[in-house]
Design a protein around this motif. Structure first.
Motif, short mmCIF file in Angstrom:
data_model
loop_
_atom_site.label_atom_id
_atom_site.label_comp_id
_atom_site.label_asym_id
_atom_site.label_seq_id
_atom_site.Cartn_x
_atom_site.Cartn_y
_atom_site.Cartn_z
N ALA A 1 24.47 13.08 54.55
CA ALA A 1 25.58 12.07 54.67
C ALA A 1 25.83 11.82 56.21
O ALA A 1 27.02 11.71 56.62
N TYR A 2 24.66 11.91 56.94
CA TYR A 2 24.65 11.35 58.35
C TYR A 2 25.54 12.42 59.22
O TYR A 2 25.90 12.27 60.39
N ALA B 1 33.81 13.30 53.77
CA ALA B 1 35.18 13.19 54.57
C ALA B 1 35.02 12.49 55.97
O ALA B 1 35.75 12.04 56.55
N LEU B 2 33.88 13.15 56.65
CA LEU B 2 33.48 12.81 57.97
C LEU B 2 33.13 11.48 58.21
O LEU B 2 32.87 11.01 59.25
N GLN B 3 32.87 10.73 57.33
CA GLN B 3 32.46 9.28 57.30
C GLN B 3 33.57 8.45 57.47
O GLN B 3 33.41 7.29 57.88
N CYS B 4 34.77 9.16 57.15
CA CYS B 4 36.09 8.14 57.26
C CYS B 4 36.63 8.18 58.50
O CYS B 4 36.12 8.75 59.51
N ASP B 5 37.57 7.26 58.73
CA ASP B 5 38.14 6.93 60.07
C ASP B 5 39.20 8.00 60.52
O ASP B 5 39.08 8.53 61.75
N LEU B 6 39.83 8.55 59.79
CA LEU B 6 40.84 9.54 59.91
C LEU B 6 40.71 10.61 58.83
O LEU B 6 40.37 10.33 57.81
N ARG B 7 41.18 11.86 59.39
CA ARG B 7 40.90 12.96 58.43
C ARG B 7 42.08 13.87 58.54
O ARG B 7 42.37 14.10 59.81
N PHE C 1 15.18 9.09 46.17
CA PHE C 1 16.42 10.03 46.88
C PHE C 1 16.61 9.62 48.37
O PHE C 1 15.73 9.28 48.87
N SER C 2 17.84 9.73 48.50
CA SER C 2 18.48 9.64 49.88
C SER C 2 19.48 10.54 50.17
O SER C 2 20.41 10.87 49.37
N ALA C 3 19.59 10.96 51.45
CA ALA C 3 20.65 12.07 51.69
C ALA C 3 21.80 11.29 52.37
O ALA C 3 22.81 12.01 52.92
N ALA C 4 21.94 9.92 52.37
CA ALA C 4 23.15 9.30 52.74
C ALA C 4 24.57 9.58 52.18
O ALA C 4 25.24 9.42 52.69
N GLY C 5 24.37 10.41 51.09
CA GLY C 5 25.76 10.57 50.50
C GLY C 5 26.36 9.47 49.67
O GLY C 5 26.33 9.73 48.64
N VAL C 6 26.33 8.48 50.05
CA VAL C 6 26.99 7.21 49.30
C VAL C 6 26.28 5.87 50.10
O VAL C 6 26.38 6.01 51.39
N ASP C 7 25.69 4.90 49.19
CA ASP C 7 25.10 3.77 49.66
C ASP C 7 25.95 3.02 50.63
O ASP C 7 25.54 2.22 51.55
N VAL C 8 27.52 3.01 50.63
CA VAL C 8 28.46 2.51 51.53
C VAL C 8 29.38 3.41 52.24
O VAL C 8 30.04 3.87 51.80
N PRO C 9 28.81 3.88 53.31
CA PRO C 9 29.55 4.78 54.12
C PRO C 9 31.04 4.17 54.48
O PRO C 9 30.94 2.96 54.78
N ALA C 10 31.95 5.20 54.61
CA ALA C 10 33.40 4.72 54.79
C ALA C 10 33.49 3.91 56.26
O ALA C 10 34.28 3.04 56.29
N TRP C 11 32.51 4.06 57.12
CA TRP C 11 32.65 3.44 58.40
C TRP C 11 32.15 2.04 58.37
O TRP C 11 32.35 1.13 59.17
N GLU D 1 29.83 5.24 41.82
CA GLU D 1 31.16 4.84 41.67
C GLU D 1 31.87 4.69 43.10
O GLU D 1 32.61 3.61 43.24
N LEU D 2 31.76 5.66 44.13
CA LEU D 2 32.50 5.73 45.30
C LEU D 2 32.06 4.28 46.01
O LEU D 2 32.80 3.70 46.56
N ALA D 3 30.68 4.29 46.08
CA ALA D 3 30.17 3.00 46.72
C ALA D 3 30.72 1.75 46.40
O ALA D 3 31.03 0.80 47.05
N ASP D 4 30.70 1.65 44.83
CA ASP D 4 31.36 0.42 44.25
C ASP D 4 32.66 0.16 44.45
O ASP D 4 33.04 -0.82 45.24
N ALA D 5 33.61 1.35 44.60
CA ALA D 5 34.98 1.11 45.02
C ALA D 5 35.15 0.71 46.52
O ALA D 5 35.97 -0.18 46.77
N TYR D 6 34.25 1.22 47.47
CA TYR D 6 34.43 0.87 48.61
C TYR D 6 34.04 -0.70 48.87
O TYR D 6 34.66 -1.00 49.69
N ARG D 7 32.99 -1.06 48.24
CA ARG D 7 32.87 -2.48 48.29
C ARG D 7 33.72 -3.41 47.54
O ARG D 7 34.30 -4.02 48.25
#
Length: 267
Positions: free
Chosen positions: A141-142, A114-120, A82-92, A36-42
């Motif tokens: 998650a990288y 959170a570390l995938q985001c631009d600002l924290r 399985f993937s360790a990516a965390g979410v299919d669409v990283p925030a970056w 769902e987070l990946a979808d919201a990012y898309r």
């Protein structure tokens, strides 16, 4: 507006807010939250009316990490997909700024997302950590790519190899974020920055700058210089380059016409 089981979403004046919403589980990642987070990012990434995104959690936590409801079998059978990516669409990869309003505890996957985001922005008194080595697995998650670049190899080793937790002051000291605030001020501060971006920055310029920032980790100095020149050639020929200067001279809000997309991106 998309509807989700594990997320709440709102949009106001060009700013989308995504709230991780499994409060009984301290917003732990489960029940389809990754998808769902990946979808919201898309969805929000593709909507040109959205200029910035804020990611937060339903209080009192940001995200407790992976859902441990399966007990000792939580990590026992990852399966072939399985993937360790965390979410299919990283925030970056979202073509507009994503601000993590880390308003409470962020543990394991909660922090690495959170570390995938631009600002924290971090809550001062909450607990943070990439604790996976204390659960018999490793950071995800990288984290092994992002952490050394954000915090340096020594600080990344401290976070990843000890699995220890720390507060918001230490998180900012390590270089993981730019602000530490009382928990109740984290989301308002993130929204203030997001609305400033939405109102005052050129969407095409921001998209290009964001992409180059993340790409620069893997480029040398000459390549960054070449990309900056390439981007300048693209944006300086656009009406927004004239509008930005004119709005400043006339002391008025800019009226941008460019899309929030890197004009040099090659698909």
């Amino acid at each position: 507006m998309p509807e989700y089981r594990t997320l709440l979403t709102t949009v106001e004046d060009g700013v989308a807010t995504i709230t991780l919403n499994r409060p009984r589980q301290r917003n732990a990642v489960g029940d389809g939250m990754r998808e769902e987070l990946a979808d919201a990012y898309r969805v929000f990434g593709a909507d040109d009316t959205i200029r910035a995104i804020v990611l937060t959690g339903t209080p009192p936590a940001f995200c407790a990490g992976a859902d441990l409801a399966a007990g000792q079998d939580t990590f026992a059978a990852p399966g072939p997909q399985f993937s360790a990516a965390g979410v299919d669409v990283p925030a970056w990869e979202v073509p507009k700024p994503v601000i993590a309003a880390v308003n409470g505890h962020a543990i394991g996957l909660g922090l690495t997302l959170a570390l995938q985001c631009d600002l924290r922005f971090f809550a001062a008194d909450a607990s943070y950590g990439v604790v996976q080595v204390r659960r018999g697995v490793v950071g995800d998650a990288y984290a092994h790519w992002a952490l050394p670049r954000l915090a340096g190899i020594a600080n990344a080793a401290e976070v990843l190899l000890t699995g220890a937790t720390f507060d918001g002051h230490r998180a900012v000291e390590l270089g993981l974020g730019s602000r530490v605030l009382p928990a109740e001020q984290v989301l308002p501060a993130a929204l203030e920055v997001a609305h400033d971006i939405a109102a005052n920055t050129a969407p095409m310029s921001v998209a290009a700058s964001k992409r180059l920032l993340w790409d620069s980790y893997d480029l040398d100095r000459a390549a960054v210089g070449a990309r900056e020149t390439e981007i300048h050639r693209a944006v300086m020929g656009h009406a927004d380059a004239r509008e930005g200067v004119l709005a400043f001279l006339e002391r008025r809000a800019p009226r941008w016409t460019g899309r929030p997309a890197d004009p040099t991106r090659r698909v």
